[in-house]
Design a protein around this motif. Structure first.
Motif, mmCIF file in Angstrom:
data_model
loop_
_atom_site.group_PDB
_atom_site.id
_atom_site.type_symbol
_atom_site.label_atom_id
_atom_site.label_comp_id
_atom_site.label_asym_id
_atom_site.label_seq_id
_atom_site.Cartn_x
_atom_site.Cartn_y
_atom_site.Cartn_z
ATOM 1 N N ALA A 1 81.285 45.664 46.496
ATOM 2 C CA ALA A 1 81.913 44.657 45.549
ATOM 3 C C ALA A 1 83.750 44.316 45.803
ATOM 4 C CB ALA A 1 81.243 44.582 44.226
ATOM 5 N N LYS B 1 71.074 54.488 48.514
ATOM 6 C CA LYS B 1 72.325 53.473 49.172
ATOM 7 C C LYS B 1 73.149 54.385 50.498
ATOM 8 C CE LYS B 1 75.484 50.627 47.499
ATOM 9 N NZ LYS B 1 76.470 50.211 45.568
ATOM 10 N N ARG C 1 71.770 45.896 47.457
ATOM 11 C CA ARG C 1 71.428 44.953 48.617
ATOM 12 C C ARG C 1 72.733 44.033 48.651
ATOM 13 N NH1 ARG C 1 66.600 44.923 45.404
ATOM 14 N NH2 ARG C 1 67.537 43.482 44.087
ATOM 15 N N GLU C 2 73.345 44.439 48.311
ATOM 16 C CA GLU C 2 74.969 43.950 49.093
ATOM 17 C C GLU C 2 75.928 44.487 48.852
ATOM 18 O OE1 GLU C 2 75.530 41.156 47.199
ATOM 19 O OE2 GLU C 2 73.288 40.641 46.244
ATOM 20 N N LEU C 3 77.138 43.769 49.471
ATOM 21 C CA LEU C 3 77.971 44.152 50.442
ATOM 22 C C LEU C 3 79.139 45.506 49.633
ATOM 23 C CD1 LEU C 3 78.335 41.770 53.328
ATOM 24 C CD2 LEU C 3 77.756 44.285 53.319
ATOM 25 N N ALA D 1 69.954 45.229 42.016
ATOM 26 C CA ALA D 1 70.573 44.704 42.977
ATOM 27 C C ALA D 1 72.168 44.781 43.458
ATOM 28 C CB ALA D 1 71.180 43.346 42.148
ATOM 29 N N HIS D 2 73.079 45.971 43.589
ATOM 30 C CA HIS D 2 74.157 46.413 44.227
ATOM 31 C C HIS D 2 73.482 47.126 45.101
ATOM 32 C CE1 HIS D 2 72.829 50.955 43.054
ATOM 33 N NE2 HIS D 2 72.272 50.511 42.279
ATOM 34 N N GLU E 1 64.646 35.400 49.712
ATOM 35 C CA GLU E 1 65.739 36.822 49.586
ATOM 36 C C GLU E 1 65.143 37.825 50.655
ATOM 37 O OE1 GLU E 1 68.515 39.966 47.539
ATOM 38 O OE2 GLU E 1 68.174 37.775 46.059
#
Length: 272
Positions: free
Chosen positions: A269, A176, A265-267, A262-263, A11
């Motif tokens: 939600a 972030k 590394r994500e677009l 984890a949030h 990942e």
């Protein structure tokens, strides 16, 4: 290496092999081709005095110089973004002397950061006060730095270069939409050990390459080492990212940080 560790390495884009010369060329070429494809002409990067921004700066300057040799209008702008007087300003200046950027811009973010925390405190001091006050101010600092860099990028047909790499991504050690916000990440997939190896290959002096890493965001704990925040060492993080075994207690800390962040590394939600 178990299945979960292997999945994390995949990942985060961590390669099984590493060659500093080959990676230097690949990452400079990436910056060159991405800037061309975007029809832009400037790379923008904040220089902090640490090895990550030093390495990304050296890659960026080489990319700009390659484009210049091709006859294209291109440049690298290094940005100093201190909060008032920076404790390790001398190191930041030495980094600039090593990189030799086409242009340097100095922006003190303290007035903007202090104004923002004051405005928030006027209505919600109860949410900011206490032991986490300087943590929240630190995140505001990181986001103010990105505001400045994107302003410069917008005014110069540029791209903002970020310094995130696999070790920080693994631990979620970035703000972030602060230092985690950028257009391009030339250090992606590298652990700290490999960032240092790349910096050495690019000609950086050893004392800057092996300087103790610190985010230097919290005013009440200036230059606090990253490893104190992590509770594990960079050697352990790097070993994990190279597929090696680490002590069970360190592995547990690493996995807990990875899962909790984890949030980041994500677009954003969205409803499914």
């Amino acid at each position: 290496m178990d299945r979960e560790q292997a999945a994390i390495l995949e990942e985060l884009g961590v390669a099984s092999e590493f060659d500093a010369a080959a990676e230097s060329e690949r990452r400079v070429s990436f910056l060159v081709e991405y800037l061309k494809a975007a029809s832009l002409r400037t790379l923008i990067l904040g220089i902090s005095g640490g090895v990550d921004s030093l390495t990304a700066g050296l890659l960026s300057q080489r990319a700009a110089e390659r484009l210049q040799r091709e006859g294209l209008q291109a440049s690298f702008i290094a940005v100093r973004l201190p909060y008032g007087e920076q404790a390790d300003e001398a190191d930041a200046q030495r980094c600039l002397s090593v990189i030799r950027p086409d242009r340097t811009v100095n922006i003190d973010i303290r007035p903007a950061a202090d104004a923002m925390i004051a405005e928030i405190s006027a209505e919600a001091a109860d949410l900011l006060s206490g032991s986490r006050f300087h943590f929240h101010l630190g995140n505001i600092k990181a986001r103010q730095r990105m505001i400045a860099q994107f302003a410069l990028a917008g005014a110069s047909a540029g791209l903002v270069v970020g310094t995130d790499h696999a070790a920080e991504a693994l631990m979620g050690f970035y703000t972030k939409f602060g230092d985690g916000a950028a257009d391009v990440l030339p250090l992606a997939g590298l652990n700290k050990r490999r960032v240092r190896s790349l910096a050495t290959h690019l000609g950086a002096p050893a004392d800057l390459v092996f300087k103790v890493p610190t985010a230097d965001l919290e005013s009440d704990a200036p230059l606090k080492p990253d490893e104190e925040v992590y509770g594990v060492t960079y050697d352990e993080i790097d070993d994990f990212l190279e597929g090696r075994e680490v002590a069970q207690s360190s592995r547990a800390r690493i996995l807990a940080a990875y899962r909790a962040s984890a949030h980041k590394r994500e677009l954003p939600a969205t409803p499914r």
